[in-house]
Design a protein around this motif. Structure first.
Motif, short mmCIF file in Angstrom:
data_model
loop_
_atom_site.label_atom_id
_atom_site.label_comp_id
_atom_site.label_asym_id
_atom_site.label_seq_id
_atom_site.Cartn_x
_atom_site.Cartn_y
_atom_site.Cartn_z
N ILE A 98 -25.38 49.09 -27.57
CA ILE A 98 -25.66 50.03 -28.66
C ILE A 98 -24.61 49.87 -29.76
O ILE A 98 -24.94 49.81 -30.95
CB ILE A 98 -25.70 51.48 -28.14
N HIS A 99 -23.35 49.76 -29.38
CA HIS A 99 -22.29 49.60 -30.37
C HIS A 99 -22.43 48.28 -31.12
O HIS A 99 -22.22 48.23 -32.34
CB HIS A 99 -20.92 49.71 -29.72
N ARG A 100 -22.79 47.21 -30.42
CA ARG A 100 -23.01 45.92 -31.09
C ARG A 100 -24.16 46.03 -32.08
O ARG A 100 -24.09 45.49 -33.19
CB ARG A 100 -23.30 44.82 -30.07
N ALA A 101 -25.22 46.75 -31.71
CA ALA A 101 -26.36 46.91 -32.60
C ALA A 101 -25.98 47.72 -33.84
O ALA A 101 -26.42 47.43 -34.95
CB ALA A 101 -27.52 47.57 -31.86
N ARG A 102 -25.15 48.73 -33.66
CA ARG A 102 -24.70 49.54 -34.80
C ARG A 102 -23.85 48.72 -35.76
O ARG A 102 -23.90 48.93 -36.97
CB ARG A 102 -23.91 50.75 -34.31
N GLU A 103 -23.04 47.84 -35.21
CA GLU A 103 -22.18 47.01 -36.05
C GLU A 103 -22.99 46.02 -36.87
O GLU A 103 -22.57 45.61 -37.95
CB GLU A 103 -21.17 46.25 -35.18
N ASP A 104 -24.15 45.64 -36.39
CA ASP A 104 -25.00 44.68 -37.08
C ASP A 104 -26.25 45.38 -37.59
O ASP A 104 -27.37 45.03 -37.23
CB ASP A 104 -25.35 43.53 -36.13
N GLU A 105 -26.07 46.37 -38.45
CA GLU A 105 -27.19 47.17 -38.94
C GLU A 105 -28.21 46.36 -39.73
O GLU A 105 -29.35 46.78 -39.90
CB GLU A 105 -26.69 48.32 -39.80
N ASP A 106 -27.81 45.21 -40.23
CA ASP A 106 -28.73 44.39 -41.01
C ASP A 106 -29.69 43.60 -40.14
O ASP A 106 -30.62 42.97 -40.64
CB ASP A 106 -27.96 43.43 -41.90
N SER A 107 -29.48 43.63 -38.82
CA SER A 107 -30.35 42.85 -37.95
C SER A 107 -31.75 43.46 -37.90
O SER A 107 -31.93 44.66 -38.04
CB SER A 107 -29.77 42.76 -36.54
N LEU A 108 -32.72 42.62 -37.69
CA LEU A 108 -34.12 43.05 -37.65
C LEU A 108 -34.37 43.90 -36.41
O LEU A 108 -33.99 43.54 -35.31
CB LEU A 108 -35.03 41.83 -37.64
N GLY A 109 -34.98 45.04 -36.57
CA GLY A 109 -35.36 45.87 -35.44
C GLY A 109 -34.23 46.72 -34.86
O GLY A 109 -34.29 47.13 -33.73
N TRP A 110 -33.20 47.01 -35.63
CA TRP A 110 -32.06 47.78 -35.14
C TRP A 110 -32.50 49.14 -34.60
O TRP A 110 -32.11 49.52 -33.51
CB TRP A 110 -31.03 47.97 -36.27
N ASP A 111 -33.32 49.88 -35.37
CA ASP A 111 -33.75 51.21 -34.93
C ASP A 111 -34.51 51.15 -33.62
O ASP A 111 -34.33 51.98 -32.75
CB ASP A 111 -34.62 51.88 -36.00
N GLY A 112 -35.37 50.16 -33.48
CA GLY A 112 -36.14 50.03 -32.24
C GLY A 112 -35.27 49.71 -31.05
O GLY A 112 -35.45 50.26 -29.97
#
Length: 127
Positions: A98-112
């Motif tokens: 979750i923390h890695r995903a938050r750090e990379d907010e520009d990645s496709l599908g972050w919210d999902g």
């Protein structure tokens, strides 16, 4: 670890118990509710449900990761051994993702991704 399809982890392989086969009629409503709360597919018979519930209780007592946690880790592409991964270790791995995903907010599908991780993280069974 064996997977039956892309979205479901084979519960028999995960829990490490042999499938006792269909017998004793359909699972009771309480058995079905217990398995559904844990995110485990409800089997065809009471005997199968009983075997899975017994294995779930054994994993809980041993402090091992839950079926939901394992599903989440698999969907994230994490490499782990369900035979030794603890509940706390799996929770930490999910938090890290979750923390890695938050750090990379520009990645496709972050919210999902974050929504899926939170669903599995907080969907713990009440055994």
């Amino acid at each position: 670890m064996t997977r039956r399809d892309d979205s479901n982890l084979d519960p028999w392989a995960f829990f490490g118990v042999p499938d006792p086969g269909a017998a004793w009629g359909a699972p009771s409503p309480k058995q079905a509710a217990c398995l559904e709360r844990a995110g485990v597919p409800v089997p065809e018979s009471r005997r199968q449900a009983s075997a899975l519930i017994g294995a779930m209780v054994g994993r809980t007592k041993a402090g091992l990761c839950t079926y939901r946690q394992a599903m989440c880790l698999l969907r994230m592409g994490e490499c782990f051994d369900a035979r030794v991964t603890t509940f706390g270790g799996a929770a930490e791995a999910i938090d890290d993702a979750i923390h890695r995903a938050r750090e990379d907010e520009d990645s496709l599908g972050w919210d999902g991704l974050v929504g899926t991780l939170r669903e599995f993280q907080h969907g713990r069974s009440a055994l």
